[in-house]
Design a protein around this motif. Structure first.
Motif, PDB file in Angstrom:
ATOM      1  N   VAL A 169      -2.930   9.856  20.637  1.00  0.00           N
ATOM      2  CA  VAL A 169      -2.563  10.320  19.690  1.00  0.00           C
ATOM      3  C   VAL A 169      -1.588   9.416  18.910  1.00  0.00           C
ATOM      4  N   PRO A 170      -1.712   8.820  17.697  1.00  0.00           N
ATOM      5  CA  PRO A 170      -0.918   7.775  17.306  1.00  0.00           C
ATOM      6  C   PRO A 170       0.269   8.406  16.429  1.00  0.00           C
ATOM      7  N   VAL A 171       1.540   7.981  16.651  1.00  0.00           N
ATOM      8  CA  VAL A 171       2.702   8.111  16.063  1.00  0.00           C
ATOM      9  C   VAL A 171       3.238   7.041  15.194  1.00  0.00           C
ATOM     10  N   ASP A 172       3.449   7.203  13.791  1.00  0.00           N
ATOM     11  CA  ASP A 172       3.845   6.164  13.362  1.00  0.00           C
ATOM     12  C   ASP A 172       5.348   6.036  13.129  1.00  0.00           C
ATOM     13  N   MET A 173       5.606   5.098  14.078  1.00  0.00           N
ATOM     14  CA  MET A 173       7.049   4.622  14.304  1.00  0.00           C
ATOM     15  C   MET A 173       7.665   3.611  13.169  1.00  0.00           C
ATOM     16  N   PHE A 174       6.714   2.582  12.782  1.00  0.00           N
ATOM     17  CA  PHE A 174       6.879   1.484  11.928  1.00  0.00           C
ATOM     18  C   PHE A 174       6.224   1.669  10.609  1.00  0.00           C
ATOM     19  N   PRO A 175       6.870   2.252   9.556  1.00  0.00           N
ATOM     20  CA  PRO A 175       5.934   2.293   8.418  1.00  0.00           C
ATOM     21  C   PRO A 175       5.874   0.899   7.677  1.00  0.00           C
ATOM     22  N   HIS A 176       4.883   0.356   6.985  1.00  0.00           N
ATOM     23  CA  HIS A 176       4.908  -0.775   6.183  1.00  0.00           C
ATOM     24  C   HIS A 176       4.350  -1.605   7.099  1.00  0.00           C
ATOM     25  N   LEU A 185       0.778  -1.307   0.027  1.00  0.00           N
ATOM     26  CA  LEU A 185      -0.020  -0.101  -0.072  1.00  0.00           C
ATOM     27  C   LEU A 185       0.833   1.390  -0.054  1.00  0.00           C
ATOM     28  N   ASN A 186       0.338   2.362  -0.604  1.00  0.00           N
ATOM     29  CA  ASN A 186       0.875   3.739  -0.151  1.00  0.00           C
ATOM     30  C   ASN A 186       0.830   4.074   0.937  1.00  0.00           C
TER      31      ASN A 186
END
Length: 489
Positions: free
Chosen positions: A470-477, A82-83
């Motif tokens: 509040v979500p923080v994206d530490m782990f893309p994909h 996914l993008n």
């Protein structure tokens, strides 16, 4: 006879008729045809047939490099197709479901905020949009590679574990195609694999029983400095042979083919069972530490210390913690976070005082160095309980200061003692809970923090109520992220 046939049917149902985690296509044919075949023979015949099928599939696909690479990507980074915008949408929906589950659990425990209930608000409505990661690809500053046989049978393959079709075999797949691993980590892994394959010492296969070579850990920082840590099982090798091996490793990475990795630090470490005392890291060459710049701080990182895997996103995380917790010069923070103390230290300039409550070993020494180097004087490590901190604060006669608890536990969650200390300290009116796994043990901790008091038990203080998430994206994909939750009383 009828009972035997019924037993065989149940065994067949629970054997292999289920979806596979890597989403491969289902076997041809109807499941009921499979059941009728199972009933004609014995369970032993079924197992034998399944093993033969696995060997056939393995033989056909062992040379299909793309097949194994795709399966590994689906296992390690299930959102890689996914993008990035679509990935965040999937994660947000998953978090909403987690909060709905938490709400159900809290209601069953008798917990509920009357004000929220009157407004018919749900916990999922408290969820903010994602704080995205500034770096999407190659963001890892630490990678751990295993050593075992590859699909081609070579026992000296460095990569990530992947199960075979039937699950009876485990292979190592080279992960150079995975989007989260930087090129530098792959380079070190490939060089170490080259070292293993030219070595005359025994193969590392059968790691469950303790193969010689166990793991390669690669750590890097923003400046490109690289630390390699090789973990091994000594088995029955004499100390003399182990010394020969370490010298060969050192020579390979300093003056041999591995010199192109330009390592800043090279360590080896003996693997020991969990019940035994941990063995120290042995520095073969280079600097003993890595250093990272984050939010204006120079942070020291020892080889065994925890540090957030995504440095750029860690800066976003620490800023979010400060904003959600409303940290100001009147705030005293009780920091129960694990790692090198970077979360609390990053807030030192904004807060009145920081008490780090749970650091030990190398992590504690790293935090002390970081505080001293950056001239932070309002931070200190404290191994006591909350009551001792409260006594110390009362003696300072600064009653206008507010007390905030900061929790960022490991995957094991908080201990019962820490939960009780936070609940029973009336002065703690704000709690910031950071979790990379907002389910499992974290859910259990949150329920204990929010459930009604039990006068006959250990939870006597007023319960906490969730106010923001509040979500923080530490782990893309991947499906993982960090969720920063604000609780108040």
């Amino acid at each position: 006879m009828a009972n035997q046939r019924s037993f065989l049917l149940r065994m067949a149902l629970f054997s292999k008729v289920r979806a596979l985690s890597w989403d491969v296509s289902k076997p041809k044919g109807c499941p009921w045809a499979f059941l009728s075949t199972a009933c004609e023979g014995s369970i032993t015949d079924m197992v034998t047939e399944e093993k033969q099928r696995e060997r056939t599939n393995l033989k056909e696909s062992s040379q299909n490099h793309d097949f194994w690479r795709e399966r590994l990507a689906d296992q390690m980074l299930p959102l890689w197709r996914l993008n990035y915008e679509e990935q965040l949408k999937v994660k947000l929906e998953s978090l909403k479901k987690n909060l709905e589950t938490l709400e159900i659990r809290l209601r069953k425990s008798g917990t509920g905020d009357p004000k929220l209930a009157a407004k018919s608000e749900k916990l999922s409505s408290l969820l903010h949009p994602f704080m995205p990661s500034p770096v999407v690809d190659g963001y890892r500053n630490k990678s751990s590679f295993s050593i075992n046989q590859g699909p081609d049978g070579n026992p000296k393959t460095v990569g990530y574990y992947l199960k075979s079709w039937g699950g009876s075999n485990i292979f190592c797949i080279q992960p150079s195609h995975l989007k989260d691993i930087p090129e530098k980590h792959n380079q070190v892994a490939q060089c170490f694999e080259a070292f293993l394959r030219q070595s005359t010492l025994g193969s590392p296969i059968d790691s469950w029983k303790g193969g010689l070579w166990h793991e390669l850990i690669v750590r890097t920082n923003f400046l490109g400095h690289t630390m390699a840590i090789i973990i091994f099982n000594p088995q029955e090798l004499s100390q003399e042979k182990l010394c020969v091996q370490t010298e060969e490793i050192k020579k390979f990475f300093l003056t041999g083919p591995g010199a192109l990795c330009d390592l800043t630090s090279l360590y080896v470490k003996e693997r020991t069972p969990r019940h035994q005392q941990l063995t120290p890291f042995q520095l073969l060459a280079g600097e003993p530490y890595l250093f990272e710049e984050i939010l204006g701080l120079k942070v020291r990182i020892s080889p065994g210390a925890f540090f957030q895997l995504n440095t750029s996103a860690a800066e976003v995380l620490y800023q979010t913690v400060g904003e959600v917790g409303q940290v100001d010069p009147n705030t005293v923070i009780l920091d129960f976070s694990h790692g090198t103390g970077a979360t609390g230290l990053s807030l030192a300039q904004q807060a009145s005082q920081i008490f780090s409550m749970s650091l030990v070993g190398q992590a504690l020494e790293d935090a002390k160095w970081t505080a001293a180097f950056n001239g932070i004087t309002n931070w200190e490590s404290h191994r006591g309980n909350v009551k001792e901190i409260m006594l110390q604060l009362s003696e300072s006669q600064e009653d206008s200061r507010s007390l905030m608890a900061l929790v960022d536990p490991s995957q094991c969650g908080l201990s019962n003692r820490v939960v009780q200390d936070i609940r029973n300290c009336k002065a703690i009116q704000r709690l910031v809970f950071v979790s990379c796994r907002p389910y499992g043990k974290s859910i259990e901790n949150i329920i204990e923090l929010c459930r009604p008091p039990n006068p006959d038990g250990n939870l006597l203080g007023e319960p906490f109520v969730l106010r923001q998430a509040v979500p923080v994206d530490m782990f893309p994909h991947s499906h993982q992220c960090e969720l920063v939750m604000l609780f108040t009383r």
